[in-house]
Design a protein around this motif. Structure first.
Motif, PDB file in Angstrom:
ATOM      1  N   ALA A 188      -8.964  -4.377  -8.254  1.00 24.66           N
ATOM      2  CA  ALA A 188      -9.608  -4.895  -7.046  1.00 24.66           C
ATOM      3  C   ALA A 188      -9.714  -3.768  -6.026  1.00 24.66           C
ATOM      4  O   ALA A 188      -8.828  -2.912  -5.938  1.00 24.66           O
ATOM      5  CB  ALA A 188      -8.817  -6.063  -6.463  1.00 24.66           C
ATOM      6  N   ASP A 189     -10.782  -3.762  -5.266  1.00 27.79           N
ATOM      7  CA  ASP A 189     -11.009  -2.766  -4.221  1.00 27.79           C
ATOM      8  C   ASP A 189     -10.256  -3.195  -2.968  1.00 27.79           C
ATOM      9  O   ASP A 189     -10.494  -4.277  -2.432  1.00 27.79           O
ATOM     10  CB  ASP A 189     -12.505  -2.638  -3.932  1.00 27.79           C
ATOM     11  N   THR A 190      -9.329  -2.356  -2.480  1.00 24.96           N
ATOM     12  CA  THR A 190      -8.521  -2.738  -1.321  1.00 24.96           C
ATOM     13  C   THR A 190      -9.282  -2.626  -0.008  1.00 24.96           C
ATOM     14  O   THR A 190      -8.854  -3.198   0.994  1.00 24.96           O
ATOM     15  CB  THR A 190      -7.247  -1.872  -1.244  1.00 24.96           C
ATOM     16  N   THR A 191     -10.399  -1.884   0.006  1.00 24.27           N
ATOM     17  CA  THR A 191     -11.221  -1.804   1.217  1.00 24.27           C
ATOM     18  C   THR A 191     -12.142  -3.014   1.324  1.00 24.27           C
ATOM     19  O   THR A 191     -12.202  -3.677   2.354  1.00 24.27           O
ATOM     20  CB  THR A 191     -12.044  -0.510   1.228  1.00 24.27           C
ATOM     21  N   LEU A 192     -12.844  -3.291   0.257  1.00 19.60           N
ATOM     22  CA  LEU A 192     -13.722  -4.459   0.236  1.00 19.60           C
ATOM     23  C   LEU A 192     -12.947  -5.754   0.039  1.00 19.60           C
ATOM     24  O   LEU A 192     -13.465  -6.835   0.312  1.00 19.60           O
ATOM     25  CB  LEU A 192     -14.765  -4.312  -0.885  1.00 19.60           C
ATOM     26  N   VAL A 200      -0.555  -0.406  -6.444  1.00 18.41           N
ATOM     27  CA  VAL A 200      -1.639   0.009  -5.563  1.00 18.41           C
ATOM     28  C   VAL A 200      -1.727   1.522  -5.573  1.00 18.41           C
ATOM     29  O   VAL A 200      -0.703   2.222  -5.494  1.00 18.41           O
ATOM     30  CB  VAL A 200      -1.413  -0.488  -4.122  1.00 18.41           C
ATOM     31  N   GLY A 201      -2.956   2.056  -5.668  1.00 19.43           N
ATOM     32  CA  GLY A 201      -3.147   3.493  -5.600  1.00 19.43           C
ATOM     33  C   GLY A 201      -4.620   3.836  -5.546  1.00 19.43           C
ATOM     34  O   GLY A 201      -5.450   3.150  -6.151  1.00 19.43           O
ATOM     35  N   GLY A 202      -4.966   4.899  -4.818  1.00 17.59           N
ATOM     36  CA  GLY A 202      -6.337   5.366  -4.765  1.00 17.59           C
ATOM     37  C   GLY A 202      -7.328   4.346  -4.269  1.00 17.59           C
ATOM     38  O   GLY A 202      -8.479   4.326  -4.706  1.00 17.59           O
ATOM     39  N   GLY A 203      -6.917   3.485  -3.349  1.00 18.61           N
ATOM     40  CA  GLY A 203      -7.824   2.471  -2.818  1.00 18.61           C
ATOM     41  C   GLY A 203      -8.058   1.292  -3.732  1.00 18.61           C
ATOM     42  O   GLY A 203      -8.980   0.502  -3.505  1.00 18.61           O
ATOM     43  N   ASP A 252      -8.292   9.226 -12.588  1.00 22.56           N
ATOM     44  CA  ASP A 252      -9.358   8.842 -11.665  1.00 22.56           C
ATOM     45  C   ASP A 252      -9.282   7.341 -11.355  1.00 22.56           C
ATOM     46  O   ASP A 252     -10.293   6.655 -11.326  1.00 22.56           O
ATOM     47  CB  ASP A 252     -10.730   9.225 -12.219  1.00 22.56           C
ATOM     48  N   VAL A 253      -8.089   6.850 -11.133  1.00 25.36           N
ATOM     49  CA  VAL A 253      -7.839   5.466 -10.727  1.00 25.36           C
ATOM     50  C   VAL A 253      -8.406   4.468 -11.736  1.00 25.36           C
ATOM     51  O   VAL A 253      -8.990   3.456 -11.367  1.00 25.36           O
ATOM     52  CB  VAL A 253      -8.405   5.180  -9.315  1.00 25.36           C
ATOM     53  N   GLY A 254      -8.262   4.772 -13.019  1.00 25.09           N
ATOM     54  CA  GLY A 254      -8.648   3.812 -14.044  1.00 25.09           C
ATOM     55  C   GLY A 254     -10.119   3.809 -14.406  1.00 25.09           C
ATOM     56  O   GLY A 254     -10.551   2.972 -15.199  1.00 25.09           O
ATOM     57  N   LYS A 255     -10.917   4.732 -13.868  1.00 24.71           N
ATOM     58  CA  LYS A 255     -12.331   4.791 -14.243  1.00 24.71           C
ATOM     59  C   LYS A 255     -12.491   5.292 -15.672  1.00 24.71           C
ATOM     60  O   LYS A 255     -13.432   4.925 -16.374  1.00 24.71           O
ATOM     61  CB  LYS A 255     -13.103   5.679 -13.264  1.00 24.71           C
ATOM     62  N   SER A 256     -11.573   6.168 -16.084  1.00 23.97           N
ATOM     63  CA  SER A 256     -11.546   6.639 -17.467  1.00 23.97           C
ATOM     64  C   SER A 256     -10.096   6.925 -17.823  1.00 23.97           C
ATOM     65  O   SER A 256      -9.252   7.142 -16.944  1.00 23.97           O
ATOM     66  CB  SER A 256     -12.394   7.908 -17.630  1.00 23.97           C
ATOM     67  N   SER A 309       0.830  -1.206   0.000  1.00 24.12           N
ATOM     68  CA  SER A 309       0.000   0.000   0.000  1.00 24.12           C
ATOM     69  C   SER A 309       0.864   1.255   0.000  1.00 24.12           C
ATOM     70  O   SER A 309       2.090   1.204   0.150  1.00 24.12           O
ATOM     71  CB  SER A 309      -0.917   0.000   1.225  1.00 24.12           C
ATOM     72  N   ASP A 310       0.199   2.421  -0.161  1.00 23.55           N
ATOM     73  CA  ASP A 310       0.920   3.691  -0.147  1.00 23.55           C
ATOM     74  C   ASP A 310       1.632   3.920   1.177  1.00 23.55           C
ATOM     75  O   ASP A 310       2.667   4.583   1.227  1.00 23.55           O
ATOM     76  CB  ASP A 310      -0.052   4.850  -0.414  1.00 23.55           C
ATOM     77  N   SER A 311       1.104   3.374   2.260  1.00 23.19           N
ATOM     78  CA  SER A 311       1.732   3.527   3.575  1.00 23.19           C
ATOM     79  C   SER A 311       2.804   2.483   3.834  1.00 23.19           C
ATOM     80  O   SER A 311       3.450   2.500   4.881  1.00 23.19           O
ATOM     81  CB  SER A 311       0.671   3.447   4.682  1.00 23.19           C
ATOM     82  N   GLY A 312       3.016   1.575   2.873  1.00 21.85           N
ATOM     83  CA  GLY A 312       4.103   0.609   2.999  1.00 21.85           C
ATOM     84  C   GLY A 312       3.717  -0.736   3.558  1.00 21.85           C
ATOM     85  O   GLY A 312       4.582  -1.585   3.769  1.00 21.85           O
TER      86      GLY A 312
END
Length: 301
Positions: A152-156, A136-139, A192-196, A88-91
């Motif tokens: 993949a969604d890193t929160t879900l 990894v970036g933007g969740g 926008d994290v790959g949305k467009s 992750s961004d925080s390592g």
């Protein structure tokens, strides 16, 4: 393993054959995640508060500690073999892509509160072919394969079933909301994290300021994206390309890995490391046993 640097500290035998090296954290410790052909390690390096007075003092103060990570895989199978890491961004290590004993690819989500307590919390099949790169970036976790790019969604902690882009992937890099994708034919960019994806694409080979060929590796450095190709380095800012080759001061090309840290861009090649200081716009070339054991640099963290 070079005789000229036999006095350098040795890594454990299981750490030889490095596949991936990523700077990060594990609990309260700072260091790097190291994945070799045989094992997974977290390598912690002590912080030096005083400037060492000699090479011997530096080596003693900077001696890393190799924590071998045993990933506790839930039943029914314990045959998971790690192939690539996602940090992750925080390592923190959050996911591992690997294969089972039948060669099938899987995505495993990981929790590592300490080197001794790493465990796989969930796994799912990844039936989309061999994985080439992760970022990894933007969740989001982005997985590049030989045929497409998946998210993949890193929160879900859930993989989206459909790819967000198709093509023969070479490299993928994310920083916050920004995403850069290198395929065999062109570059693609998203804010926008790959949305467009932006309409401007960098196709290669082409005349002028575009890339010389497919990206070997990429890294975001501030507002710029640095792209390593075999002949040169390309710097992309606001979709404008600047090519940096030997005639522009690049000490050595054939860059295989590129990273940003401490205000510098670090470029590893088959013959040492090239460093670009962004504040002073100066180059430094580190090659030979004075700087590091061996010649080829496969990974930088």
């Amino acid at each position: 393993d070079a005789p000229a640097v036999a006095d350098w500290p040795s890594a454990p035998p299981a750490a030889h054959g490095i596949i991936q090296l990523e700077g990060g954290r594990c609990g309260s410790e700072a260091g790097a995640w190291l994945l070799s052909e045989a094992a997974l390690f977290f390598v912690s390096v002590p912080a030096m508060t005083d400037k060492p007075r000699s090479t011997d003092e530096f080596r003693a103060a900077a001696m890393p500690t190799f924590h071998r990570i045993e990933l506790h895989v839930p039943a029914p199978s314990n045959t998971f073999i790690a192939r690539l890491l996602a940090v992750s961004d925080s390592g923190e290590l959050i996911a591992v892509v690997g294969q089972d004993h039948d060669g099938g690819w899987q995505l495993a989500w990981v929790d590592c509160p300490s080197p001794a307590a790493c465990k796989v919390t969930a796994r799912e099949a990844f039936p989309h072919g061999a994985v080439k790169d992760l970022t990894v970036g933007g969740g989001s976790l982005f997985i590049a394969t030989a045929a497409a790019l998946y998210r993949a969604d890193t929160t879900l902690r859930k993989l989206e079933p459909a790819p967000i882009m198709r093509g023969i992937m070479r490299s993928v890099e994310a920083e916050g909301e920004r995403l850069a994708v290198a395929t065999e034919l062109e570059m693609a960019y998203s804010r926008d994290v790959g949305k467009s994806f932006l309409p401007h694409m960098g196709r290669y080979p082409a005349v002028g300021t575009l890339l010389d060929g497919p990206a070997q590796d990429m890294v975001y450095a501030g507002e710029s994206l640095w792209i390593a190709t075999k002949p040169a380095i390309s710097v992309v800012t606001a979709n404008a390309y600047t090519r940096i080759g030997a005639s522009d001061g690049l000490p050595y090309n054939n860059t295989q890995t590129i990273r940003f840290g401490a205000g510098r861009v670090w470029m590893g090649s088959d013959k040492g490391v090239v460093v670009r200081d962004l504040a002073s716009s100066t180059w430094q070339y580190l090659y030979g046993p004075r700087w590091h054991p061996g010649g080829a640099v496969r990974a930088i963290a």
